[in-house]
Enzyme design. Sequence first.
Site, short mmCIF file in Angstrom:
data_model
loop_
_atom_site.label_atom_id
_atom_site.label_comp_id
_atom_site.label_asym_id
_atom_site.label_seq_id
_atom_site.Cartn_x
_atom_site.Cartn_y
_atom_site.Cartn_z
N ASP A 229 56.32 116.51 116.96
CA ASP A 229 55.49 116.85 115.79
C ASP A 229 54.01 117.09 116.08
O ASP A 229 53.39 117.95 115.43
CB ASP A 229 55.65 115.77 114.71
CG ASP A 229 57.08 115.72 114.16
OD1 ASP A 229 57.81 116.72 114.33
OD2 ASP A 229 57.45 114.70 113.57
N ASP B 288 57.86 112.99 107.73
CA ASP B 288 58.86 111.92 107.53
C ASP B 288 58.66 110.83 108.60
O ASP B 288 59.55 110.59 109.40
CB ASP B 288 60.29 112.49 107.58
CG ASP B 288 60.65 113.09 108.94
OD1 ASP B 288 59.73 113.50 109.67
OD2 ASP B 288 61.84 113.15 109.26
C1 BDR Z 1 62.20 116.16 114.83
O1 BDR Z 1 63.11 115.24 114.25
C2 BDR Z 1 62.53 113.97 114.11
O2 BDR Z 1 63.33 113.01 114.73
C3 BDR Z 1 61.15 114.04 114.69
O3 BDR Z 1 60.22 113.33 113.89
C4 BDR Z 1 60.83 115.51 114.75
O4 BDR Z 1 60.20 115.95 113.57
C5 BDR Z 1 62.66 116.52 116.22
O5 BDR Z 1 63.94 117.09 116.20
CA CA Z 2 59.29 114.39 111.96
#
Ligand code: BDR
Ligand code: CA
Length: 311
Positions: free
Chosen positions: A243, A11
Site C-alpha cells: 500500500d 482497510d
Molecule cells: C493488499 O491486500 C491487503 O492484504 C494489503 O493491505 C494490500 O492492500 C495486497 O494484496
Molecule cells: Ca490494504
Amino acid sequence: MARHTIILDCDPGQDDAIALLLALASPDEIELLAVTAVAGNVPLRLTEGNARRVLTLAGRSEVPVHVGCDRPLLRPLETAEYVHGATGLDGAELPPPAAGPAPGHAADAMIALVMSRPAGTVTLCATGPLTNLALALRKEPRLAERLAGIVLMGGAIELGNVTPAAEFNIYVDPHAADIVFGCAAPITMFGLDVTHKVLVTEPRLRAIEAIGTPVARAAAGLLDFYSRFDRDRYGEPGGPLHDPCVIAHLVDPSLFRGKACPVMIEREGVCAGRTVVDWWNMHRHPPTATVMRDVDADRFFKLLTERLARL
Ligand code: BDR
Ligand code: CA
C-alpha cells in the site's frame, strides 16, 4: 514538486498503516483531507478503529476517519487475518484512539469533500477493497470527472495472491472494482507486479527500527509481523510492501514506471477478481489505467525511512 490533496480509503492492515504514516510525514507533497475505512483485511469495526489508532500514534487525531461499508457490494466479506493477525495491526502496541469516528458514511464524505472543491483538485487513494469508492461513484455520477485521479493498490498482471488469478483487494469486491475501473477518472494501478519488487528485507527493516522513535519502533514491529507470511510463502528475502507505493508515487513519481493499458475485471467464476491487463493492447481498446510494473526499491525505502524519521 506538486502538492496533492488526497482522501485515503483503506482497510488497515499493517501496510495501509505505513501508507497512512508516509502521507502524514509528507506535508509538503500531501494534504490529507480525510481517511475513509472499509472492510477488508479485517472487519470494518477493526479497520476504522485501526485508522484512528495510527492517527493517534502520529499525533494527528484531528484527521477525520469516516466509517464506510462493512461488506462488499454483492459478495460475502472475506478477510485476511492469516496475514495481518486478529487485530489487523498485530506486531505493535498502538495507543487507543484519541478521537471517535467522524460523522457521515465514507461514501458520502468522499462525495462532499470532492464536490465542494474545484474540479481536478482531489486525488482518491485506495488501498483496500474498492467498495466505498464504487458506492460513491454510483451515488454521485459527477464524482469521477471531478477527481484529479484515483491511485490504487490492487490487481496483478501476473499471478494473484489469494487465488492464482486474483489479488486480495480486487478479489474481495470484484463488482466494486469493475465500477471503479469503468469510471472516467484517470486511474493509476499498483498491482502485485510492482509491489512484489518492494521487499521488506532485514537491513531495510533494521534501518527503520534504528530511527528509534515511538512511531518508527511501531512501524518496524508492524512490518516485521506483516512480512512473515509472505516471506515464508514466496521464499524471498522479505515480504512485499504493497500500500505505501500509492503514497510514495505521489511524493516522488520518478520511483515507478508503468504504462497506460486497458484493464478489465473478471467478476465471477474461478477467475473472480482477476485484473485482465492488456499490456500490448491486443484488443485495441482505449487505456483505462496506468499500470505500474517497475520501481527503484532502494530509493523507495530511503524515502520511507527518511519520512518515518520525521514523525
Ligand atoms: C493488499 O491486500 C491487503 O492484504 C494489503 O493491505 C494490500 O492492500 C495486497 O494484496
Ligand atoms: Ca490494504
